[in-house]
Scaffold this active site. Structure first.
Site, short mmCIF file in Angstrom:
data_model
loop_
_atom_site.label_atom_id
_atom_site.label_comp_id
_atom_site.label_asym_id
_atom_site.label_seq_id
_atom_site.Cartn_x
_atom_site.Cartn_y
_atom_site.Cartn_z
N GLY A 82 -35.47 -8.37 44.81
CA GLY A 82 -36.76 -8.16 44.17
C GLY A 82 -36.65 -8.34 42.68
N SER A 83 -37.79 -8.57 42.04
CA SER A 83 -37.79 -8.85 40.60
C SER A 83 -37.63 -7.59 39.75
CB SER A 83 -39.09 -9.56 40.22
OG SER A 83 -40.22 -8.74 40.50
N HIS A 84 -37.91 -6.42 40.32
CA HIS A 84 -37.86 -5.18 39.54
C HIS A 84 -36.45 -4.61 39.54
CE1 HIS A 84 -38.83 -1.25 37.94
NE2 HIS A 84 -40.09 -1.63 37.76
N PRO A 85 -35.94 -4.18 38.37
CA PRO A 85 -34.62 -3.53 38.35
C PRO A 85 -34.60 -2.34 39.31
CG PRO A 85 -35.41 -3.93 36.12
CD PRO A 85 -36.56 -4.22 37.03
N TRP A 237 -41.86 -10.54 33.16
CA TRP A 237 -41.46 -11.22 34.37
C TRP A 237 -42.58 -12.13 34.86
CZ3 TRP A 237 -40.56 -5.80 36.83
CH2 TRP A 237 -41.77 -5.15 37.01
#
Length: 347
Positions: A82-85, A237
């Site tokens: 996923g793009s979120h940390p 992002w």
């Protein structure tokens, strides 16, 4: 009249695509009497769901525990992208003292809850914000550095031994670790750029966020330049499902800077780069006071002199319009404003 203490919990779970998993976790939260699940907000690109629930203190901790159990059962972090940390299946689980409970009492209860998660599920993790054991761990971004993929190496460092729980490689491979703490009300808020370049979104984020950015120093080495707004965290992002980039904000003290401030500043910095905005997106929920304050803030800067005559409902409508809160997905005040959704708990 008997006072009924209320606590809010806003766990961020590392699953935003599998609707069955998302619903099963929502169901176990809702199964606890005296708890109201206010909102479930999933992001496909982030592969992450934010649950917001509120209720009587012990009931909220019971619901949070059931949520950890179900996430442990259903989520395998070795397969997560996923793009979120993120650093674990329940990436972060914050608790907020909402009504008639002292912050210190909640801090103590949160510490006991984390130990229960460790003792019964074998999940280890860190305390952050007001439960943090050190300054280094008070900031969630510091804890997430290296993310899930770098966990085993990070855990070898003495400085990053867990605050609760033991290092069990099998559990960490499947679940990761978790971050738990008591914090103030936080608003997660994204501003949309009509642009596909996440580099520009990151540039704007670094100019605005309190932490600022690191740049080369004239005499060699590097120097940090503080950002323009205090109490603001931000990253940039690209979001494929919206076909645009975002500056993603955590507003950690909305009494200092809120949605109105970051929206207008993002708009200014984007226009300098020849980029227009496509409104903004709330992640989870927002207090009514912040919606009203943001509307007044923007109206004042647009020299709308009649703003002080607007009713509450008119200000809510103005906030939605001026911030473009419904441009990329629906914004329903009765669903996204905390006080409107939880009216039955307000005593």
């Amino acid at each position: 009249m008997k006072l009924i203490p209320l606590v809010e919990c806003v766990p961020n779970v590392s699953e935003g695509r599998n609707k069955k998993v998302i619903q099963e976790i929502a169901d176990v939260i809702s199964s606890v009497p005296e708890v109201m699940l206010l909102n479930v907000d999933s992001g496909i690109s982030a592969n992450r769901t934010v649950y917001t629930f509120i209720g009587q203190v012990d009931a909220v901790f019971e619901a949070a525990y059931l949520m950890y159990q179900k996430a442990y059962e259903l989520i395998d972090m070795s397969k997560h992208q996923g793009s979120h940390p993120r650093i674990g299946a329940v990436d972060v689980c914050p608790f907020v003292a909402w009504k008639d409970i002292s912050e210190q009492e909640l801090i103590d209860k949160v510490a006991k809850f984390a130990q229960k998660v460790a003792d019964t599920l074998g999940v280890s993790g860190y305390f952050y914000e007001k439960n943090a054991r050190s300054n280094m761990r008070s900031n969630l971004a510091n804890i997430r550095k290296g993310e899930y993929e770098g966990l085993m190496e990070k855990l070898k460092e003495r400085a990053w031994r867990p605050d609760f729980g033991e290092v069990n490689p099998d559990v960490i491979r499947k679940f990761g670790v978790t971050v738990i703490g008591t914090r103030s009300i936080l608003v997660a808020y994204n501003v949309n750029l009509i642009d596909k370049d996440d580099k520009i979104a990151n540039e704007i984020a670094s100019e605005i966020r309190e932490l600022g950015k690191i740049v080369p120093a004239p005499g060699g080495g590097y120097v940090r330049i503080p950002g323009l707004l205090k109490s603001v965290k931000a990253i940039g992002w690209y979001i494929p499902e919206f076909n645009l980039s975002q500056v993603s904000f955590n507003l950690v003290d909305i009494s200092v800077n809120g949605m109105g401030e970051v929206y207008m500043l993002t708009e200014t910095l984007a226009k300098r780069r020849g980029i227009e905005l496509k409104g903004s997106e709330l992640v989870g929920m927002v207090p009514l006071s912040e919606i009203l304050r943001s509307a007044r803030y923007i109206l004042e800067r647009k020299n709308v002199r009649s703003a002080h005559h607007f009713s509450e409902r008119e200000l809510v409508e103005k906030a939605v319009e001026l911030l473009g809160l419904d441009r990329v997905k629906p914004f329903i005040p009765e669903e996204h404003i905390i006080e409107y959704k939880m009216a039955k708990f307000l005593i």
